[in-house]
Design a protein around this motif. Structure first.
Motif, PDB file in Angstrom:
ATOM      1  N   UNK A 108       0.840  -1.190   0.000  1.00 44.97           N
ATOM      2  CA  UNK A 108       0.000   0.000   0.000  1.00 44.97           C
ATOM      3  C   UNK A 108       0.879   1.245   0.000  1.00 44.97           C
ATOM      4  N   UNK A 109       0.455   2.238  -0.728  1.00 43.68           N
ATOM      5  CA  UNK A 109       1.144   3.523  -0.757  1.00 43.68           C
ATOM      6  C   UNK A 109       0.718   4.357   0.460  1.00 43.68           C
ATOM      7  N   UNK A 110       1.585   5.278   0.853  1.00 44.65           N
ATOM      8  CA  UNK A 110       1.254   6.199   1.932  1.00 44.65           C
ATOM      9  C   UNK A 110      -0.056   6.915   1.605  1.00 44.65           C
ATOM     10  N   UNK A 111      -0.834   7.174   2.630  1.00 38.45           N
ATOM     11  CA  UNK A 111      -2.131   7.852   2.568  1.00 38.45           C
ATOM     12  C   UNK A 111      -3.279   6.945   2.110  1.00 38.45           C
ATOM     13  N   UNK A 152       6.656  -0.565   7.003  1.00 42.06           N
ATOM     14  CA  UNK A 152       5.865   0.658   6.932  1.00 42.06           C
ATOM     15  C   UNK A 152       5.241   1.011   8.266  1.00 42.06           C
ATOM     16  N   UNK A 153       4.335   1.986   8.224  1.00 39.23           N
ATOM     17  CA  UNK A 153       3.651   2.464   9.432  1.00 39.23           C
ATOM     18  C   UNK A 153       2.176   2.669   9.115  1.00 39.23           C
ATOM     19  N   UNK A 154       1.314   2.213  10.005  1.00 40.43           N
ATOM     20  CA  UNK A 154      -0.131   2.426   9.912  1.00 40.43           C
ATOM     21  C   UNK A 154      -0.591   3.146  11.169  1.00 40.43           C
ATOM     22  N   UNK A 168       9.346  10.077  12.021  1.00 36.90           N
ATOM     23  CA  UNK A 168       8.596   9.608  10.851  1.00 36.90           C
ATOM     24  C   UNK A 168       7.134  10.041  10.831  1.00 36.90           C
ATOM     25  N   UNK A 169       6.605  10.428  11.974  1.00 37.85           N
ATOM     26  CA  UNK A 169       5.184  10.762  12.092  1.00 37.85           C
ATOM     27  C   UNK A 169       5.053  12.256  12.341  1.00 37.85           C
ATOM     28  N   UNK A 181       3.749   0.664   2.783  1.00 35.71           N
ATOM     29  CA  UNK A 181       3.725  -0.486   3.680  1.00 35.71           C
ATOM     30  C   UNK A 181       3.448  -1.789   2.943  1.00 35.71           C
ATOM     31  N   UNK A 182       3.986  -2.849   3.507  1.00 43.04           N
ATOM     32  CA  UNK A 182       3.606  -4.208   3.128  1.00 43.04           C
ATOM     33  C   UNK A 182       2.818  -4.759   4.310  1.00 43.04           C
ATOM     34  N   UNK A 183       1.591  -5.180   4.049  1.00 43.36           N
ATOM     35  CA  UNK A 183       0.677  -5.575   5.112  1.00 43.36           C
ATOM     36  C   UNK A 183       0.135  -6.969   4.832  1.00 43.36           C
TER      37      UNK A 183
END
Length: 191
Positions: free
Chosen positions: A31-34, A53-55, A164-165, A100-102
């Motif tokens: 998934x791409x950011x946003x 990644x980060x969610x 990062x956030x 991210x890879x989820x």
């Protein structure tokens, strides 16, 4: 060994056959950011495991103010627990903050795995219990700790997220305005 299996082996031991069966029940997506994985008002049909990644999970109140409930970094699970368990529409959004890879485990496959690999029920019970403890601790922190103490706890819990956030999201997580967080950080740096 895939990261998700490493996560599971912290609590239970699977045979190689059980590992393969488990892996056959998950779907991995990039998934791409946003990107939004879940919208408020939808029924949560998956548990999400972050390979990279980060969610974050958050809701938006009537005044269009975001309230960040959780962040999930590499090796963490995230979902709308209320909606996932009840299979009723939830009030959380789950957003990708950094590409991210989820790994996604559907509620249906999770229930099937409980039958085929009963010890996975123990694993997910442990995750649920840990989540409940974390929510209770966070609630007590919000009631009893100062903003400065909550920020310090955030920094200890999520050291990799500080850079990062966005400050706005950190402020939302600890329950202050971005302006207050900025002033507080300036004060802390002067100490």
């Amino acid at each position: 060994m895939p990261l998700i299996l490493q996560n599971i082996t912290k609590h239970i031991t699977l045979t190689p056959e059980e590992e393969q069966l488990f892996l056959s029940k998950i779907e991995t997506h990039h998934f791409k950011a946003k990107s939004l994985l879940l919208n408020s008002g939808q029924v949560c049909k998956h548990s999400y495991f972050v390979n990279s990644g980060i969610l974050r999970s958050f809701n938006i109140n009537d005044n269009i103010v975001e309230h960040v409930l959780n962040f999930a970094c590499e090796g963490w699970w995230i979902g709308d627990m209320y909606s996932l368990i009840s299979q009723k529409p939830g009030n959380l959004f789950i957003e990708v903050l950094e590409d991210a890879e989820v790994a996604m485990l559907s509620k249906e496959n999770q229930e099937q795995l409980y039958i085929e690999i009963p010890k996975l029920e123990r694993f997910f019970r442990i995750l649920t219990e840990n989540s409940l403890v974390a929510y209770q601790e966070r609630l007590m922190d919000n009631l009893s700790l100062s903003a400065e103490e909550r920020f310090e706890k955030f920094c200890k819990k999520y050291p990799s997220l500080i850079q990062k956030v966005s400050q706005k999201q950190i402020a939302s997580y600890i329950g202050v305005t971005p302006e207050f967080l900025s002033k507080m950080k300036s004060r802390l740096l002067r100490k």
